[in-house]
Every structure is written in C-alpha cells, then in structure tokens.
Design an enzyme around this catalytic site. Structure first.
Site, PDB file in Angstrom:
ATOM      1  N   ASP A   8       0.817  -1.101   0.071  1.00 48.95           N
ATOM      2  CA  ASP A   8      -0.072  -0.062   0.027  1.00 48.95           C
ATOM      3  C   ASP A   8       0.864   1.215   0.007  1.00 48.95           C
ATOM      4  O   ASP A   8       2.149   1.222  -0.204  1.00 48.95           O
ATOM      5  CB  ASP A   8      -1.100  -0.128   1.112  1.00 48.95           C
ATOM      6  CG  ASP A   8      -0.132   0.003   2.538  1.00 48.95           C
ATOM      7  OD1 ASP A   8       0.758   0.361   2.648  1.00 48.95           O
ATOM      8  OD2 ASP A   8      -0.834   0.381   3.366  1.00 48.95           O
ATOM      9  N   HIS A   9       0.044   2.528   0.172  1.00 51.51           N
ATOM     10  CA  HIS A   9       1.000   3.714   0.143  1.00 51.51           C
ATOM     11  C   HIS A   9       2.194   3.863   1.367  1.00 51.51           C
ATOM     12  O   HIS A   9       3.252   4.605   0.974  1.00 51.51           O
ATOM     13  CB  HIS A   9      -0.080   4.900   0.265  1.00 51.51           C
ATOM     14  CG  HIS A   9      -0.800   4.936   1.656  1.00 51.51           C
ATOM     15  ND1 HIS A   9      -1.947   3.924   1.775  1.00 51.51           N
ATOM     16  CD2 HIS A   9      -0.403   5.392   2.665  1.00 51.51           C
ATOM     17  CE1 HIS A   9      -2.501   4.039   2.950  1.00 51.51           C
ATOM     18  NE2 HIS A   9      -1.389   5.010   3.553  1.00 51.51           N
ATOM     19  N   CYS A  65       3.251  -3.442   3.979  1.00 52.99           N
ATOM     20  CA  CYS A  65       2.322  -2.204   4.217  1.00 52.99           C
ATOM     21  C   CYS A  65       2.875  -1.466   5.405  1.00 52.99           C
ATOM     22  O   CYS A  65       4.306  -1.522   5.619  1.00 52.99           O
ATOM     23  CB  CYS A  65       0.758  -2.509   4.448  1.00 52.99           C
ATOM     24  SG  CYS A  65       0.548  -3.612   5.882  1.00 52.99           S
ATOM     25  N   GLY A  66       2.362  -0.731   6.072  1.00 53.01           N
ATOM     26  CA  GLY A  66       2.971  -0.056   7.320  1.00 53.01           C
ATOM     27  C   GLY A  66       3.610  -1.025   8.162  1.00 53.01           C
ATOM     28  O   GLY A  66       4.872  -1.015   8.626  1.00 53.01           O
ATOM     29  N   THR A  67       2.977  -2.158   8.618  1.00 52.48           N
ATOM     30  CA  THR A  67       3.347  -3.096   9.702  1.00 52.48           C
ATOM     31  C   THR A  67       3.479  -4.461   8.987  1.00 52.48           C
ATOM     32  O   THR A  67       4.056  -5.563   9.532  1.00 52.48           O
ATOM     33  CB  THR A  67       2.110  -3.379  10.700  1.00 52.48           C
ATOM     34  OG1 THR A  67       1.044  -3.596  10.036  1.00 52.48           O
ATOM     35  CG2 THR A  67       1.993  -1.940  11.492  1.00 52.48           C
ATOM     36  N   GLY A  68       2.581  -4.938   7.861  1.00 55.44           N
ATOM     37  CA  GLY A  68       2.836  -5.887   7.149  1.00 55.44           C
ATOM     38  C   GLY A  68       1.444  -6.954   7.514  1.00 55.44           C
ATOM     39  O   GLY A  68       1.187  -7.706   7.169  1.00 55.44           O
ATOM     40  N   GLY A  70      -1.873  -5.900   8.222  1.00 55.88           N
ATOM     41  CA  GLY A  70      -3.002  -5.707   7.343  1.00 55.88           C
ATOM     42  C   GLY A  70      -3.076  -6.505   5.965  1.00 55.88           C
ATOM     43  O   GLY A  70      -4.190  -7.304   5.610  1.00 55.88           O
ATOM     44  N   HIS A  98       7.540 -25.212   8.800  1.00 54.42           N
ATOM     45  CA  HIS A  98       6.335 -25.657   9.553  1.00 54.42           C
ATOM     46  C   HIS A  98       4.831 -25.091   9.030  1.00 54.42           C
ATOM     47  O   HIS A  98       3.870 -25.965   9.315  1.00 54.42           O
ATOM     48  CB  HIS A  98       6.371 -24.870  11.094  1.00 54.42           C
ATOM     49  CG  HIS A  98       7.295 -25.889  11.777  1.00 54.42           C
ATOM     50  ND1 HIS A  98       7.429 -25.777  13.157  1.00 54.42           N
ATOM     51  CD2 HIS A  98       8.775 -26.078  11.365  1.00 54.42           C
ATOM     52  CE1 HIS A  98       8.526 -26.550  13.600  1.00 54.42           C
ATOM     53  NE2 HIS A  98       9.324 -26.853  12.582  1.00 54.42           N
ATOM     54  N   ASN A  99       4.648 -24.016   8.410  1.00 68.30           N
ATOM     55  CA  ASN A  99       3.486 -23.606   8.171  1.00 68.30           C
ATOM     56  C   ASN A  99       3.088 -23.473   6.444  1.00 68.30           C
ATOM     57  O   ASN A  99       2.158 -23.128   6.022  1.00 68.30           O
ATOM     58  CB  ASN A  99       3.136 -22.238   8.591  1.00 68.30           C
ATOM     59  CG  ASN A  99       3.479 -22.192  10.222  1.00 68.30           C
ATOM     60  OD1 ASN A  99       4.384 -21.202  10.698  1.00 68.30           O
ATOM     61  ND2 ASN A  99       2.925 -22.860  10.958  1.00 68.30           N
ATOM     62  N   ARG A 109       7.321   0.374   8.270  1.00 67.05           N
ATOM     63  CA  ARG A 109       7.187   1.309   9.575  1.00 67.05           C
ATOM     64  C   ARG A 109       7.928   0.539  10.536  1.00 67.05           C
ATOM     65  O   ARG A 109       8.036   1.156  11.591  1.00 67.05           O
ATOM     66  CB  ARG A 109       5.805   1.746   9.922  1.00 67.05           C
ATOM     67  CG  ARG A 109       5.149   2.924   8.761  1.00 67.05           C
ATOM     68  CD  ARG A 109       3.641   3.097   9.310  1.00 67.05           C
ATOM     69  NE  ARG A 109       3.377   4.052   8.238  1.00 67.05           N
ATOM     70  CZ  ARG A 109       1.769   4.359   8.136  1.00 67.05           C
ATOM     71  NH1 ARG A 109       1.024   3.663   8.990  1.00 67.05           N
ATOM     72  NH2 ARG A 109       1.406   5.118   7.030  1.00 67.05           N
ATOM     73  N   HIS A 133       4.003 -31.386   9.468  1.00 65.73           N
ATOM     74  CA  HIS A 133       3.745 -30.205   8.916  1.00 65.73           C
ATOM     75  C   HIS A 133       3.019 -30.016   7.672  1.00 65.73           C
ATOM     76  O   HIS A 133       2.195 -29.293   7.368  1.00 65.73           O
ATOM     77  CB  HIS A 133       5.238 -29.656   8.664  1.00 65.73           C
ATOM     78  CG  HIS A 133       6.006 -29.533   9.932  1.00 65.73           C
ATOM     79  ND1 HIS A 133       5.880 -28.765  11.109  1.00 65.73           N
ATOM     80  CD2 HIS A 133       7.331 -30.153  10.269  1.00 65.73           C
ATOM     81  CE1 HIS A 133       6.586 -29.298  12.028  1.00 65.73           C
ATOM     82  NE2 HIS A 133       7.584 -29.840  11.556  1.00 65.73           N
ATOM     83  N   ARG A 136      -0.540 -30.328   8.740  1.00 61.20           N
ATOM     84  CA  ARG A 136      -1.340 -29.282   9.421  1.00 61.20           C
ATOM     85  C   ARG A 136      -1.568 -28.225   8.322  1.00 61.20           C
ATOM     86  O   ARG A 136      -2.381 -27.212   8.543  1.00 61.20           O
ATOM     87  CB  ARG A 136      -0.285 -28.836  10.582  1.00 61.20           C
ATOM     88  CG  ARG A 136      -0.319 -29.816  11.594  1.00 61.20           C
ATOM     89  CD  ARG A 136       0.875 -29.212  12.675  1.00 61.20           C
ATOM     90  NE  ARG A 136       0.931 -30.416  13.736  1.00 61.20           N
ATOM     91  CZ  ARG A 136       1.974 -30.769  14.345  1.00 61.20           C
ATOM     92  NH1 ARG A 136       3.082 -30.161  14.119  1.00 61.20           N
ATOM     93  NH2 ARG A 136       2.102 -31.676  15.196  1.00 61.20           N
TER      94      ARG A 136
HETATM   95  C1  RB5 Z   1      -1.865   2.784   6.444  1.00 56.97           C
HETATM   96  O1  RB5 Z   1      -1.853   3.887   7.138  1.00 56.97           O
HETATM   97  C2  RB5 Z   1      -1.573   1.453   7.504  1.00 56.97           C
HETATM   98  O2  RB5 Z   1      -2.804   1.204   8.567  1.00 56.97           O
HETATM   99  C3  RB5 Z   1      -1.252   0.207   6.813  1.00 56.97           C
HETATM  100  O3  RB5 Z   1      -0.338   0.459   5.949  1.00 56.97           O
HETATM  101  C4  RB5 Z   1      -0.938  -1.177   7.582  1.00 56.97           C
HETATM  102  O4  RB5 Z   1       0.047  -0.810   8.251  1.00 56.97           O
HETATM  103  C5  RB5 Z   1      -2.008  -1.835   8.156  1.00 56.97           C
HETATM  104  O5  RB5 Z   1      -1.814  -3.036   8.637  1.00 56.97           O
END
Ligand code: RB5
Length: 143
Positions: A8-9, A65-68, A70, A98-99, A109, A133, A136
């Site tokens: 994403d952005h 994404c920001g965290t991976g 979402g 394993h998965n 981020r 594995h 599962r």
């Molecule tokens: C976008 O602001 C942020 O929410 C998205 O990139 C992500 O971190 C969601 O999981």
C-alpha cells in the site's frame, strides 16, 4: 521463481528496494501495486496478490504495508493462501518449514531494508517440511 509483490502507500519505498533485490537474485517479479504514495487500501492489494498465489499464477508472494499485518490479513482471506507477517528471519524460516507460508509480509514502518533482505533470504531458502507439517498445512487450507 515468479513472485508477486504488493504494497500500500505506506510501503512504496521498501517495495522498490525489495523489487530490485529480488530481481538481482534472478527472480521474475510481478508488481501489482500500489505504485504511488497516495493513500490507498491494503485489502485490495493483499487480495490481488493472494488470488494470484492461490491460482498458481506465481510461485509465491511478498506483501508490504505499514506493519505487514493488514495486507497479510487481506491475503489470508483467499483460500489456499498461507500468509505470515513477520519482522525477523527466524519466524520467516519457520513459517516456510512448519506452516508452508506461500506469502511473506512485513512493514516499512517496522523494519529496515537490510532486515527485509534477511527475512527474504531466510524464507526463500527454507523448505516446506513434510509429515506432520504437511498435514497441518492441509488442515489450514481446509478451514
Ligand atoms: C496505513 O496507514 C496502515 O494502516 C497500513 O499500511 C498497515 O500498516 C495496516 O496494517
């Protein structure tokens, strides 16, 4: 391998670094966006990549994404996808062994470029372990 990448952005810069890294390793990359830092919606991009992996159009996927978190959640809504969001290489390796993770995800981020490369190395070089594995992983796909 043929690898789909999506973001994403919040992860355009990291995506460009990852794309170059994977291409330099000899992989064929399908970049399904986002291409710009204009605000967009990670579920669209995670699902787009997930559908390609589930359909066998590519061998595996890398999502950012920001965290991976979402974008991995979005991909995991697609039957046949086993996506794991992680921030270090040990989880990445075990997620394959394993998965049978067919998608790896991480966040711009949260980690830097070198950590992203270490995660990719660990995940791409790991093998899916068989026996319990495999059972599962099959159970996950049947849920
Ligand atoms: C976008 O602001 C942020 O929410 C998205 O990139 C992500 O971190 C969601 O999981």
């Amino acid at each position: 391998m043929k690898i789909v990448i999506a973001n994403d952005h919040a992860a355009v810069d990291l995506k460009m670094e990852v794309k170059t890294y994977l291409e330099d390793l000899g992989h064929e990359i399908v970049d399904v966006g986002a291409m710009e830092k204009k605000s967009c919606h990670y579920p669209e991009f995670g699902a787009r990549a997930g559908r390609m992996v589930a359909a066998g159009e590519v061998d595996c996927g890398v999502l950012m994404c920001g965290t991976g978190a979402g974008i991995a959640m979005a991909a995991n809504k697609i039957r046949g996808v086993r996506a794991v969001a992680c921030s270090e290489p040990v989880t990445a390796r075990l997620a394959k062994e394993h998965n049978h993770a067919n998608i790896i995800a991480f966040g711009e981020r949260i980690i830097g470029v070198e950590m992203a490369k270490a995660i990719l190395d660990a995940w791409l070089n790991a093998e899916c372990l068989e026996g319990r594995h495999q059972l599962r992983a099959d159970m996950l796909d049947a849920l």
